[in-house]
Every structure is written in structure tokens, then in C-alpha cells.
Design a protein around this motif. Structure first.
Motif, PDB file in Angstrom:
ATOM      1  N   ILE A 230       2.425   5.870 -27.902  1.00  0.00           N
ATOM      2  CA  ILE A 230       3.527   6.380 -27.075  1.00  0.00           C
ATOM      3  C   ILE A 230       2.959   6.999 -25.806  1.00  0.00           C
ATOM      4  CG2 ILE A 230       5.437   8.040 -26.969  1.00  0.00           C
ATOM      5  CD1 ILE A 230       6.104   5.952 -28.982  1.00  0.00           C
ATOM      6  N   LEU A 231       1.957   7.848 -25.969  1.00  0.00           N
ATOM      7  CA  LEU A 231       1.368   8.568 -24.845  1.00  0.00           C
ATOM      8  C   LEU A 231       0.689   7.620 -23.861  1.00  0.00           C
ATOM      9  CD1 LEU A 231       1.094  11.431 -23.814  1.00  0.00           C
ATOM     10  CD2 LEU A 231      -1.021  11.665 -25.122  1.00  0.00           C
ATOM     11  N   ASN A 232      -0.023   6.637 -24.377  1.00  0.00           N
ATOM     12  CA  ASN A 232      -0.688   5.670 -23.494  1.00  0.00           C
ATOM     13  C   ASN A 232       0.327   4.874 -22.684  1.00  0.00           C
ATOM     14  OD1 ASN A 232      -3.321   6.338 -24.107  1.00  0.00           O
ATOM     15  ND2 ASN A 232      -3.447   4.912 -25.831  1.00  0.00           N
ATOM     16  N   PHE A 233       1.476   4.559 -23.295  1.00  0.00           N
ATOM     17  CA  PHE A 233       2.506   3.832 -22.554  1.00  0.00           C
ATOM     18  C   PHE A 233       3.096   4.712 -21.455  1.00  0.00           C
ATOM     19  CE2 PHE A 233       6.733   2.215 -21.656  1.00  0.00           C
ATOM     20  CZ  PHE A 233       6.490   0.848 -21.513  1.00  0.00           C
ATOM     21  N   LEU A 234       3.285   5.992 -21.752  1.00  0.00           N
ATOM     22  CA  LEU A 234       3.794   6.902 -20.730  1.00  0.00           C
ATOM     23  C   LEU A 234       2.815   7.004 -19.556  1.00  0.00           C
ATOM     24  CD1 LEU A 234       5.175   9.850 -22.911  1.00  0.00           C
ATOM     25  CD2 LEU A 234       6.470   8.006 -21.840  1.00  0.00           C
ATOM     26  N   ARG A 235       1.520   6.898 -19.844  1.00  0.00           N
ATOM     27  CA  ARG A 235       0.499   7.023 -18.798  1.00  0.00           C
ATOM     28  C   ARG A 235       0.416   5.775 -17.919  1.00  0.00           C
ATOM     29  NH1 ARG A 235      -3.677   9.406 -23.242  1.00  0.00           N
ATOM     30  NH2 ARG A 235      -3.442  11.639 -22.793  1.00  0.00           N
ATOM     31  N   THR A 236       0.543   4.600 -18.550  1.00  0.00           N
ATOM     32  CA  THR A 236       0.238   3.356 -17.825  1.00  0.00           C
ATOM     33  C   THR A 236       1.417   2.411 -17.670  1.00  0.00           C
ATOM     34  OG1 THR A 236      -0.399   2.178 -19.855  1.00  0.00           O
ATOM     35  CG2 THR A 236      -2.117   3.482 -18.744  1.00  0.00           C
ATOM     36  N   SER A 237       2.491   2.632 -18.444  1.00  0.00           N
ATOM     37  CA  SER A 237       3.643   1.707 -18.486  1.00  0.00           C
ATOM     38  C   SER A 237       3.248   0.341 -19.041  1.00  0.00           C
ATOM     39  CB  SER A 237       4.270   1.541 -17.097  1.00  0.00           C
ATOM     40  OG  SER A 237       4.764   2.779 -16.635  1.00  0.00           O
ATOM     41  N   HIS A 238       2.127   0.282 -19.762  1.00  0.00           N
ATOM     42  CA  HIS A 238       1.680  -0.948 -20.414  1.00  0.00           C
ATOM     43  C   HIS A 238       1.484  -0.688 -21.901  1.00  0.00           C
ATOM     44  CE1 HIS A 238       1.077  -3.309 -16.762  1.00  0.00           C
ATOM     45  NE2 HIS A 238       0.517  -2.229 -16.218  1.00  0.00           N
ATOM     46  N   LEU A 239       1.803  -1.677 -22.722  1.00  0.00           N
ATOM     47  CA  LEU A 239       1.630  -1.562 -24.170  1.00  0.00           C
ATOM     48  C   LEU A 239       0.360  -2.301 -24.568  1.00  0.00           C
ATOM     49  CD1 LEU A 239       2.667  -0.701 -26.941  1.00  0.00           C
ATOM     50  CD2 LEU A 239       3.970  -2.829 -27.042  1.00  0.00           C
ATOM     51  N   ASP A 240      -0.651  -1.552 -24.950  1.00  0.00           N
ATOM     52  CA  ASP A 240      -1.927  -2.123 -25.377  1.00  0.00           C
ATOM     53  C   ASP A 240      -2.149  -1.759 -26.839  1.00  0.00           C
ATOM     54  OD1 ASP A 240      -2.718  -3.142 -22.757  1.00  0.00           O
ATOM     55  OD2 ASP A 240      -2.966  -1.031 -22.200  1.00  0.00           O
ATOM     56  N   LEU A 241      -2.113  -2.764 -27.706  1.00  0.00           N
ATOM     57  CA  LEU A 241      -2.272  -2.541 -29.138  1.00  0.00           C
ATOM     58  C   LEU A 241      -3.488  -3.309 -29.650  1.00  0.00           C
ATOM     59  CD1 LEU A 241       1.436  -2.953 -30.309  1.00  0.00           C
ATOM     60  CD2 LEU A 241       0.196  -0.812 -29.917  1.00  0.00           C
ATOM     61  N   PRO A 242      -4.144  -2.794 -30.688  1.00  0.00           N
ATOM     62  CA  PRO A 242      -5.272  -3.516 -31.282  1.00  0.00           C
ATOM     63  C   PRO A 242      -4.829  -4.857 -31.857  1.00  0.00           C
ATOM     64  CG  PRO A 242      -5.157  -1.240 -32.073  1.00  0.00           C
ATOM     65  CD  PRO A 242      -3.888  -1.499 -31.333  1.00  0.00           C
ATOM     66  N   GLU A 243      -5.751  -5.800 -31.922  1.00  0.00           N
ATOM     67  CA  GLU A 243      -5.424  -7.125 -32.454  1.00  0.00           C
ATOM     68  C   GLU A 243      -4.944  -7.057 -33.898  1.00  0.00           C
ATOM     69  OE1 GLU A 243      -5.349 -10.165 -31.125  1.00  0.00           O
ATOM     70  OE2 GLU A 243      -5.772  -9.363 -29.132  1.00  0.00           O
ATOM     71  N   ASP A 244      -5.483  -6.095 -34.651  1.00  0.00           N
ATOM     72  CA  ASP A 244      -5.127  -5.991 -36.076  1.00  0.00           C
ATOM     73  C   ASP A 244      -4.086  -4.906 -36.332  1.00  0.00           C
ATOM     74  OD1 ASP A 244      -6.753  -3.900 -35.392  1.00  0.00           O
ATOM     75  OD2 ASP A 244      -7.967  -3.938 -37.226  1.00  0.00           O
ATOM     76  N   PHE A 245      -3.278  -4.577 -35.315  1.00  0.00           N
ATOM     77  CA  PHE A 245      -2.276  -3.506 -35.455  1.00  0.00           C
ATOM     78  C   PHE A 245      -1.256  -3.880 -36.523  1.00  0.00           C
ATOM     79  CE2 PHE A 245       1.555  -1.154 -33.982  1.00  0.00           C
ATOM     80  CZ  PHE A 245       1.032   0.127 -34.081  1.00  0.00           C
ATOM     81  N   GLN A 246      -1.042  -2.959 -37.494  1.00  0.00           N
ATOM     82  CA  GLN A 246      -0.179  -3.240 -38.639  1.00  0.00           C
ATOM     83  C   GLN A 246       1.014  -2.290 -38.756  1.00  0.00           C
ATOM     84  OE1 GLN A 246      -0.668  -5.804 -41.116  1.00  0.00           O
ATOM     85  NE2 GLN A 246      -2.008  -6.565 -39.500  1.00  0.00           N
ATOM     86  N   GLU A 247       1.264  -1.496 -37.730  1.00  0.00           N
ATOM     87  CA  GLU A 247       2.325  -0.494 -37.834  1.00  0.00           C
ATOM     88  C   GLU A 247       3.387  -0.681 -36.755  1.00  0.00           C
ATOM     89  OE1 GLU A 247       0.395   3.355 -39.874  1.00  0.00           O
ATOM     90  OE2 GLU A 247      -0.368   2.972 -37.847  1.00  0.00           O
ATOM     91  N   MET A 248       3.723  -1.939 -36.498  1.00  0.00           N
ATOM     92  CA  MET A 248       4.704  -2.249 -35.472  1.00  0.00           C
ATOM     93  C   MET A 248       6.067  -1.635 -35.786  1.00  0.00           C
ATOM     94  SD  MET A 248       4.917  -3.932 -32.555  1.00  0.00           S
ATOM     95  CE  MET A 248       3.781  -5.300 -32.546  1.00  0.00           C
ATOM     96  N   SER A 249       6.477  -1.710 -37.042  1.00  0.00           N
ATOM     97  CA  SER A 249       7.793  -1.177 -37.402  1.00  0.00           C
ATOM     98  C   SER A 249       7.833   0.338 -37.213  1.00  0.00           C
ATOM     99  CB  SER A 249       8.150  -1.550 -38.843  1.00  0.00           C
ATOM    100  OG  SER A 249       7.174  -1.060 -39.751  1.00  0.00           O
ATOM    101  N   LEU A 250       6.738   1.032 -37.560  1.00  0.00           N
ATOM    102  CA  LEU A 250       6.680   2.480 -37.376  1.00  0.00           C
ATOM    103  C   LEU A 250       6.703   2.837 -35.895  1.00  0.00           C
ATOM    104  CD1 LEU A 250       6.316   5.374 -38.350  1.00  0.00           C
ATOM    105  CD2 LEU A 250       3.850   4.947 -38.514  1.00  0.00           C
ATOM    106  N   LEU A 251       5.945   2.107 -35.085  1.00  0.00           N
ATOM    107  CA  LEU A 251       5.920   2.369 -33.649  1.00  0.00           C
ATOM    108  C   LEU A 251       7.290   2.111 -33.034  1.00  0.00           C
ATOM    109  CD1 LEU A 251       4.436   3.127 -31.100  1.00  0.00           C
ATOM    110  CD2 LEU A 251       3.569   0.789 -30.937  1.00  0.00           C
ATOM    111  N   ARG A 252       7.983   1.092 -33.524  1.00  0.00           N
ATOM    112  CA  ARG A 252       9.325   0.809 -33.011  1.00  0.00           C
ATOM    113  C   ARG A 252      10.289   1.952 -33.345  1.00  0.00           C
ATOM    114  NH1 ARG A 252      12.650  -3.561 -31.597  1.00  0.00           N
ATOM    115  NH2 ARG A 252      14.634  -2.645 -31.020  1.00  0.00           N
ATOM    116  N   ARG A 253      10.187   2.505 -34.549  1.00  0.00           N
ATOM    117  CA  ARG A 253      11.052   3.629 -34.916  1.00  0.00           C
ATOM    118  C   ARG A 253      10.763   4.849 -34.048  1.00  0.00           C
ATOM    119  NH1 ARG A 253      10.292   1.754 -40.236  1.00  0.00           N
ATOM    120  NH2 ARG A 253       8.606   3.225 -40.615  1.00  0.00           N
TER     121      ARG A 253
END
Length: 271
Positions: free
Chosen positions: A76-99
Motif C-alpha cells: 500500500i505504502l509503495n503504491f502511495l509513493r510511486t503510483s505503481h504496483l510492484d509485486l514479487p513474482e511469487d506473490f500469494q496474497e492478492m486477495s488480502l491486498l485487494r481487501r
């Protein structure tokens, strides 16, 4: 000498305030950032919180406290800083981040997450499933012999639109459903164009109707195998489909109900 309230002096004060570090305790995890970052999107919960529009809480150390998941807040904080969504290739918590994005009401991040989900789906990393169910009430009359009409009847008409990036899951779902018309059960037909979509239209039981009335009006009803249980409401359909999806490894990302008879559910399954 600069006047006390000159524009240049005011700009310098604002710059210092917006650049001062702000410390947050998010679910027990401490982050340090700037006020300008937290208010980068003014129409969000954080924008309102740190512009003084809504009250804020502090912990015993004087850190601003937010009782949410601390681990994913870094995204969340990184998106506020850059307006870009950068996630690891093996990111497994998409549903949690969406909530969390929904909670903080960061619409640009929500849009970016939807784009990322599509990207992951194309690469085969996730399967997307959306369920939309609508139930409406309408009045009909049944024509008897000699053009004599019975009094009008009220019936519930149901529509379901299902999208899934896995045709295999849609086939699994269709194998559990049957239409009933003219005294006969029939399989759900395949869409000649959309292999990732399933559209269903049917009616619930109508009080006072006999089987001949359904046949006259060419009304279709929907049943679930193997017990041939009839579906008479959007809630029954949504709950049954949701149970099937969860048992197949899907997780709910978001759920919206405009009314008790209109529901939209979005789910994701990781490979």
C-alpha cells in the motif's frame, strides 16, 4: 526580507510539514513515511485521516495506529509513493491486498490490482471467477381455452452471468446444473462464442401454477444434481456456487450486494 505571510514563506512551511516523517503502527508493524505520501491520493481513507478530516488514533509510543494487516501495508505504502504496483513474482496474497485496498479506498490501486490479476491470469498463475446474480419480480397471465385469462401471477425471474478463465471449472459447474422444461431435464448448453462465460436464465416456482402453465409460457427452471434440488432465489444460487468454488480452491476477493436479490462476487484461485 521575506514578509511573514508571503507566498514563498508559506510554501516553505508547507514543504517542511509535508516532508516531516510520520510513523505508523499498522497491526503491530511500524512504518515511517511522509505526510505528502499518505495524502498523495486525497480521496482515500488515509488522505482523509492525515488531512484532519477524520479522527486518528495513536499507540502508547505516539505512533499513528491502524488496526489492519501490517505485512501487506508495505505494498500500500509503495503504491502511495510511486503510483505503481510492484509485486514479487511469487506473490500469494492478492486477495488480502485487494481487501486492504478496498479498506483504504484507494481506487487507483484497486484498478492496478485488477490489471495485475489479468496479467497473472494470462501467465497461468491465477484463475479468475466472477459471479453476478440478479432476481426480479414480474407479473404474467396464463391464457386458457376460449381466450379466457386467469388472474395475473407474480413470478421471480433469475439471471446469472458467470465468467471464469478456466473452461474446465465452467464445465465442472455445468455438469452440476440442469434446466427443466416440458417435463424434461436438459444439460446447460455451451456458448457458441464465449468459452469462458456461462449465462443462465430461469424462473422460480410460481404459486398457483401447474406443470401445464409452465409449459404454455415456455418457462425454464433450474436444478442442481445429484439430488435435483430446485434453485428458487439468487441467494440460493450464489451460496451454492460459492461453496462449489471454495471447495475447488477459490478465495473470495470481493463481494457486493446492491439489494438482497442482486449479488456480485469476485474470486481468485492460485495455481
Amino acid at each position: 526580507m521575506i514578509a511573514l505571510f508571503s507566498p514563498v514563506f508559506c510554501q516553505e512551511i508547507i514543504f517542511v510539514i509535508m516532508s516531516d516523517p510520520v510513523t505508523l503502527n499498522v497491526g503491530g508493524k511500524v512504518y515511517t513515511t511522509s505526510l505528502s505520501t499518505l495524502t498523495n491520493f486525497p480521496d482515500t481513507m488515509l488522505g482523509a485521516m492525515f488531512s484532519g478530516k477524520v479522527p486518528s488514533k495513536k499507540d502508547s509510543q505516539g505512533n499513528f495506529f491502524i488496526d489492519r494487516d501490517g505485512k501487506v501495508f508495505r505494498h500500500i505504502l509503495n503504491f502511495l509513493r510511486t503510483s505503481h504496483l510492484d509485486l514479487p513474482e511469487d506473490f500469494q496474497e492478492m486477495s488480502l491486498l485487494r481487501r486492504e485496498a478496498d479498506f483504504y479506498q484507494i481506487q487507483p490501486l484497486i484498478d492496478a490490482l485488477q490489471e495485475k490479476e489479468v496479467e497473472f491470469s494470462k501467465s497461468g498463475k491465477i484463475t479468475i471467477l466472477t459471479i453476478s446474480v440478479e432476481q426480479t419480480r414480474k407479473n404474467v397471465s396464463v391464457c386458457e381455452e376460449f381466450l379466457v385469462f386467469k388472474h395475473p401471477y407474480s413470478m421471480d425471474v433469475l439471471k446469472a452471468n458467470i465468467y471464469c478463465t478456466s473452461p474446465v471449472f465452467l464445465d465442472h459447474l455445468k455438469s452440476k446444473l440442469r434446466y427443466y422444461m416440458n417435463g424434461t431435464f436438459s444439460s446447460i448448453p455451451n456458448s457458441p462464442v464465449f468459452h469462458q462465460r456461462l449465462n443462465l436464465d430461469w424462473v422460480a416456482n410460481v404459486d398457483g401454477f401447474n406443470e401445464n402453465d409452465y409449459t404454455k409460457l415456455r418457462l425454464v427452471r433450474l436444478y442442481v444434481l445429484p439430488d435435483k434440488v430446485q434453485i428458487n432465489s439468487s441467494q440460493e444460487f450464489a451460496e451454492g456456487l460459492l461453496k462449489t468454488a471454495v471447495n475447488d480452491g477459490f478465495r473470495v476477493v470481493s463481494s457486493k450486494s446492491q439489494t438482497t436479490n442482486n449479488t456480485f462476487i469476485r474470486l481468485i484461485r492460485y495455481k
